[in-house]
Design an enzyme around this catalytic site. Sequence first.
Site, mmCIF file in Angstrom:
data_model
loop_
_atom_site.group_PDB
_atom_site.id
_atom_site.type_symbol
_atom_site.label_atom_id
_atom_site.label_comp_id
_atom_site.label_asym_id
_atom_site.label_seq_id
_atom_site.Cartn_x
_atom_site.Cartn_y
_atom_site.Cartn_z
ATOM 1 N N GLU A 1 -48.851 42.827 142.997
ATOM 2 C CA GLU A 1 -49.176 43.205 141.627
ATOM 3 C C GLU A 1 -50.212 44.328 141.611
ATOM 4 O O GLU A 1 -51.276 44.209 142.222
ATOM 5 C CB GLU A 1 -49.702 41.993 140.862
ATOM 6 C CG GLU A 1 -49.915 42.238 139.382
ATOM 7 C CD GLU A 1 -50.358 40.986 138.640
ATOM 8 O OE1 GLU A 1 -49.962 40.838 137.467
ATOM 9 O OE2 GLU A 1 -51.072 40.160 139.221
ATOM 10 N N CYS B 1 -49.621 40.827 132.695
ATOM 11 C CA CYS B 1 -48.902 40.110 133.752
ATOM 12 C C CYS B 1 -47.388 40.233 133.612
ATOM 13 O O CYS B 1 -46.659 40.027 134.582
ATOM 14 C CB CYS B 1 -49.300 38.640 133.744
ATOM 15 S SG CYS B 1 -51.036 38.348 134.134
ATOM 16 N N TRP C 1 -59.549 39.824 130.119
ATOM 17 C CA TRP C 1 -60.024 40.977 129.368
ATOM 18 C C TRP C 1 -58.910 41.843 128.796
ATOM 19 O O TRP C 1 -59.152 42.685 127.956
ATOM 20 C CB TRP C 1 -60.902 41.862 130.270
ATOM 21 C CG TRP C 1 -60.300 42.100 131.625
ATOM 22 C CD1 TRP C 1 -60.608 41.443 132.780
ATOM 23 C CD2 TRP C 1 -59.271 43.031 131.961
ATOM 24 N NE1 TRP C 1 -59.844 41.911 133.825
ATOM 25 C CE2 TRP C 1 -59.013 42.894 133.345
ATOM 26 C CE3 TRP C 1 -58.540 43.984 131.237
ATOM 27 C CZ2 TRP C 1 -58.053 43.658 134.020
ATOM 28 C CZ3 TRP C 1 -57.580 44.744 131.904
ATOM 29 C CH2 TRP C 1 -57.343 44.579 133.272
ATOM 30 N N ASN C 2 -57.676 41.661 129.258
ATOM 31 C CA ASN C 2 -56.630 42.616 128.864
ATOM 32 C C ASN C 2 -56.150 42.417 127.428
ATOM 33 O O ASN C 2 -55.819 43.387 126.740
ATOM 34 C CB ASN C 2 -55.448 42.567 129.844
ATOM 35 C CG ASN C 2 -54.880 41.182 130.020
ATOM 36 O OD1 ASN C 2 -55.535 40.175 129.750
ATOM 37 N ND2 ASN C 2 -53.653 41.107 130.489
ATOM 38 N N GLY D 1 -55.115 34.406 134.253
ATOM 39 C CA GLY D 1 -55.830 35.212 135.232
ATOM 40 C C GLY D 1 -54.972 35.467 136.453
ATOM 41 O O GLY D 1 -53.753 35.297 136.431
ATOM 42 N N GLY D 2 -55.618 35.848 137.533
ATOM 43 C CA GLY D 2 -54.910 36.134 138.767
ATOM 44 C C GLY D 2 -54.498 34.866 139.499
ATOM 45 O O GLY D 2 -55.041 33.777 139.269
ATOM 46 N N LEU E 1 -50.447 33.200 135.361
ATOM 47 C CA LEU E 1 -51.066 33.959 136.427
ATOM 48 C C LEU E 1 -50.380 35.316 136.622
ATOM 49 O O LEU E 1 -49.949 35.926 135.664
ATOM 50 C CB LEU E 1 -51.058 33.121 137.709
ATOM 51 C CG LEU E 1 -51.673 31.714 137.560
ATOM 52 C CD1 LEU E 1 -51.540 30.916 138.843
ATOM 53 C CD2 LEU E 1 -53.131 31.805 137.129
ATOM 54 N N LYS F 1 -64.433 30.284 127.858
ATOM 55 C CA LYS F 1 -65.142 31.363 128.537
ATOM 56 C C LYS F 1 -64.301 32.629 128.476
ATOM 57 O O LYS F 1 -63.292 32.744 129.168
ATOM 58 C CB LYS F 1 -65.437 31.033 130.000
ATOM 59 C CG LYS F 1 -66.389 32.062 130.649
ATOM 60 C CD LYS F 1 -66.402 31.998 132.156
ATOM 61 C CE LYS F 1 -65.337 32.869 132.779
ATOM 62 N NZ LYS F 1 -65.543 34.323 132.523
#
Length: 492
Positions: A380, A276, A143-144, A220-221, A243, A167
């Site tokens: 993080e 990130c 989303w960032n 993502g994470g 990540l 997605k």
Amino acid sequence: INGNEIIPDNAKYFDVNSPANLQYLSKVVSATKEDVEIAASIAQSTIESGVWSNADVRYRSKILYTIADNLRKDIPRLAELEVSQTGRPVREMKAQLARLPEWFEYFGSLIRTYEGTCPPFFGPYVNYVNRVPLGVVAQITPWNHPMLIAIKKIAPALATGNSILLKPSELAPISVLELAKLISESGLPDGVLNVLPGLGPEAGQAMCTNKHVRKVDLTGGTATGRAVGAAAGGNLAGVISELGGKAPMLIFADCDLQQAINGATFATFIASGQTCIMGARLVIHESIYDTFVSLLVDKVKKIKLGDPFLLSTQMGPVISKSSLERITSMVDHSVTQGANVLTGGKVPTPDVLPYPFNKGYYYEPTVIEVKTDMDIWKNEVFGPVVVCTKFSDENHAIQLANDSPYGLAASIWTKNVTTAHRVADKLNVGIIWINDHHRNDPSSPWGGMKDSGVGRENGLDALREYTQSKSIIVRTDSSPFDWFEQSDARYS
């Protein structure tokens, strides 16, 4: 799916709201496992038809350039959608989106000029190697940077002839859905790009485990990256993952002090620190530490929060209530461990943010002095928080920079070019800027080491990530061969 907007029977929906003022924006269909299976079958059929996967590269290149042209015309509207769903200031989003057509142009050019290889095969043989599409690929975006990260994945995947299941994050899917319409209207054949907004445990999991998917590309994470890798491995599908990160900024005594302060502020607080690669750890030479930190705090205190649609707003909210609560908890916990908050460290008061933005998920830009055994030094935060510590010499700076499970990015600030290159060689990260931070280009490899992921985006690396080699070996000697009759026949 297949070039059409689909609302399945008994569709489930989720709401998208602005994080700046909690205004309702839209409801979006949440894709199910069944929806993913339908889209994956269509994407596989499209691969097998050859309408895109076997198309001449000149045709694919032309479509990518058409997408770039149409995207450039639509940037003002798409930037407003990005601001609405992410809360990021309009100045940020207009600047970022202005460059996105370059990804389609770069990869459209790259496939026109890319040449295969001809290895030096021993004996009377010619060996040539082509690169061919993987097939169906799954892309899971955050989303960032909704459009930036989607385009970084879509452009090379399309250029190399793959079909895509994408997605977007359920927190910011609207602009990516609009992008998919634009791409379809630019002439991309139906079934090549399929966008399925939904939740990770349902739509995301279904993509990662679908039998047709040959590669999963995730931003993502780190925990999500591990789960995606395990899921994709069940079908022997490959994985690209960008990540988490905890990027150090090494500030040497001979740096251009004001430029380093400006750069550190930009690196940390752009996108409200929700990247990130954000400058998360300031590692400052002890001889300039007090001066640097004092000037940095003065600059950070002047950052303007507010309505993201105003050009005067310099920092927006974080994305959600859960993000705000996590950031608050991590900063508060660091204080219990002895950290010293120099500025920020809390939700802004109503006099700073008038109604309705006082309902939004804002957090003050925060600078904290820490010790390197504190949790916030290594973990993080993913918010507008930077931690500071001192170093005594070059080896100490390198040790502190590498003292992290992550290895995505770092920046080095010094006027000494020898120092800069020597230190860069010793940092265990995938991206390093010297006297800058946060810069990106479609031609420049992008990815991390250690817990920051595997694989690379951008450049020739991305072209290779989205293709596989096909080695063709041609015998040029017409002399007879019979292994079973010739005692001196060559075996290999």
